[in-house]
Motif scaffolding. Structure first.
Motif, PDB file in Angstrom:
ATOM      1  N   LEU A 141      42.194 -26.535 -44.975  1.00  0.00           N
ATOM      2  CA  LEU A 141      41.596 -27.288 -43.887  1.00  0.00           C
ATOM      3  C   LEU A 141      40.919 -28.512 -44.480  1.00  0.00           C
ATOM      4  CD1 LEU A 141      39.936 -24.468 -41.729  1.00  0.00           C
ATOM      5  CD2 LEU A 141      42.192 -25.527 -41.434  1.00  0.00           C
ATOM      6  N   GLN A 142      41.043 -29.655 -43.777  1.00  0.00           N
ATOM      7  CA  GLN A 142      40.462 -30.899 -44.269  1.00  0.00           C
ATOM      8  C   GLN A 142      39.779 -31.623 -43.124  1.00  0.00           C
ATOM      9  OE1 GLN A 142      42.249 -33.949 -47.273  1.00  0.00           O
ATOM     10  NE2 GLN A 142      42.999 -34.572 -45.263  1.00  0.00           N
ATOM     11  N   ALA A 164      37.952 -13.922 -31.650  1.00  0.00           N
ATOM     12  CA  ALA A 164      39.130 -14.741 -31.935  1.00  0.00           C
ATOM     13  C   ALA A 164      39.235 -15.035 -33.432  1.00  0.00           C
ATOM     14  CB  ALA A 164      39.064 -16.044 -31.146  1.00  0.00           C
ATOM     15  N   LEU A 165      38.108 -15.328 -34.064  1.00  0.00           N
ATOM     16  CA  LEU A 165      38.120 -15.558 -35.509  1.00  0.00           C
ATOM     17  C   LEU A 165      38.473 -14.282 -36.264  1.00  0.00           C
ATOM     18  CD1 LEU A 165      34.959 -17.812 -36.030  1.00  0.00           C
ATOM     19  CD2 LEU A 165      37.358 -18.493 -36.193  1.00  0.00           C
ATOM     20  N   PRO A 224      39.130 -20.602 -41.969  1.00  0.00           N
ATOM     21  CA  PRO A 224      38.748 -20.815 -40.567  1.00  0.00           C
ATOM     22  C   PRO A 224      37.429 -20.175 -40.143  1.00  0.00           C
ATOM     23  CG  PRO A 224      41.094 -20.409 -40.697  1.00  0.00           C
ATOM     24  CD  PRO A 224      40.546 -20.148 -42.062  1.00  0.00           C
ATOM     25  N   THR A 225      37.033 -19.062 -40.751  1.00  0.00           N
ATOM     26  CA  THR A 225      35.771 -18.449 -40.338  1.00  0.00           C
ATOM     27  C   THR A 225      34.578 -19.343 -40.671  1.00  0.00           C
ATOM     28  OG1 THR A 225      35.601 -17.250 -42.432  1.00  0.00           O
ATOM     29  CG2 THR A 225      36.649 -16.105 -40.594  1.00  0.00           C
ATOM     30  N   ILE A 251      28.237 -18.484 -43.044  1.00  0.00           N
ATOM     31  CA  ILE A 251      28.809 -18.245 -41.718  1.00  0.00           C
ATOM     32  C   ILE A 251      27.701 -17.855 -40.743  1.00  0.00           C
ATOM     33  CG2 ILE A 251      30.429 -16.795 -40.410  1.00  0.00           C
ATOM     34  CD1 ILE A 251      32.099 -16.575 -42.955  1.00  0.00           C
ATOM     35  N   GLU A 252      26.722 -17.130 -41.217  1.00  0.00           N
ATOM     36  CA  GLU A 252      25.596 -16.723 -40.371  1.00  0.00           C
ATOM     37  C   GLU A 252      24.689 -17.894 -40.011  1.00  0.00           C
ATOM     38  OE1 GLU A 252      23.632 -12.910 -41.480  1.00  0.00           O
ATOM     39  OE2 GLU A 252      24.971 -13.025 -43.211  1.00  0.00           O
TER      40      GLU A 252
END
Length: 280
Positions: free
Chosen positions: A18-19, A182-183, A39-40, A265-266
């Motif tokens: 991903l960029q 979804a993730l 993605p997460t 992520i949190e």
């Protein structure tokens, strides 16, 4: 902030990433850990982008859609990252941010090619030699899964009942985190396509190639490095020994309250802000 799916043709194959962020900003390479993929971390990547960074987050070797063939020793994993730096940011050193196994690769990259890394951030993992030197009973209890992954058939155990073991690890490691359904479904899809390759990272730890990494990592790290650890990490305890001798450049260690193993992520905004403030 939008992130595009890009590919890089490297010596080991075609790596996906991903960029996004500021194309004219600080090149920042973000490396995921187990059992995870880029993605997460999109909210965290976006927060880095808002702070003037041009971000690339690859699927590491062993994680589909990047190549899933080994080997998975430190030298091989680090060579992928250094090849990606050369391909993506030729002539300009990068900021390297690594979580979990991505953090271990970050430490190794810093001693292997310090000239290619302007500064580094490790999330949730102490210096590898600090981690191995004095294993506490509480840490040994947390590391049970590393032994499990050595067993024949562990790939089947991990994928059984729709990756129930993976979900269990996420809950144990970050008790306050509830991953978006979804993730979670997307992560499951990629992990099913990857298994058993991600487990082979742990098997490679007991192979002779690990000795070479240990010798490299015994050198003091000459890249400015920030270590961030979640206070509620159910996977890896923050270091409790003085290991400043392992760092020959500016170094800081921070334990972040109220977050666990997947701290970026949190609390994506808070972790990105800590990184930005330290880099100023």
């Amino acid at each position: 902030m939008e992130f595009e799916h890009v590919t890089f043709d490297l010596p080991h194959g075609t790596f996906h990433a991903l960029q996004g962020g500021d194309p004219d900003g600080q090149p920042t390479l973000v490396l995921h850990g187990f059992p995870d993929h880029p993605p997460t971390a999109k909210p965290f990547l976006a927060e880095l982008g808002r702070r003037g960074r041009h971000v690339v987050a690859p699927w590491l070797r062993g994680y589909a859609p990047s190549p899933t063939a080994g080997p998975f020793d430190f030298a091989a994993l680090t060579s992928d990252v250094l090849a990606l730096i050369d391909r993506w940011s030729p002539g300009r050193a990068v900021e390297l941010v690594g979580h979990d196994w991505g953090a271990l690769i970050t430490y190794d990259a810093c001693v292997t090619a310090p000239e290619r890394i302007e500064r580094a951030v490790t999330l949730a993992v102490p210096h590898p030699l600090t981690f191995l030197s004095r294993p506490r009973p509480a840490q040994l209890r947390r590391s049970w899964y590393m032994g499990l992954f050595q067993l024949p058939g562990s790939g089947w155990m991990v994928t059984a009942r729709d990756l129930a073991l993976i979900d269990r690890l996420w809950r144990q490691w970050s008790p306050s985190l509830s991953l978006d359904p979804a993730l979670q479904a997307e992560l499951h899809e990629h992990l099913r396509a990857s298994m058993p390759a991600p487990l082979k990272y742990y098997r490679a730890m007991l192979r002779p190639g690990m000795l070479g990494a240990t010798r490299r990592l015994s050198q003091p790290i000459a890249v400015p490095l920030l270590q961030l650890h979640g206070a509620d990490d159910g996977c890896i305890l923050p270091p409790q020994v003085d290991d400043r001798h392992r760092f020959a450049a500016p170094h800081a260690l921070e334990v972040v309250p109220d977050v666990g193993h997947f701290l970026h992520i949190e609390a994506p905004e808070a972790i990105a802000e800590r990184i930005a403030a330290w880099a100023e």
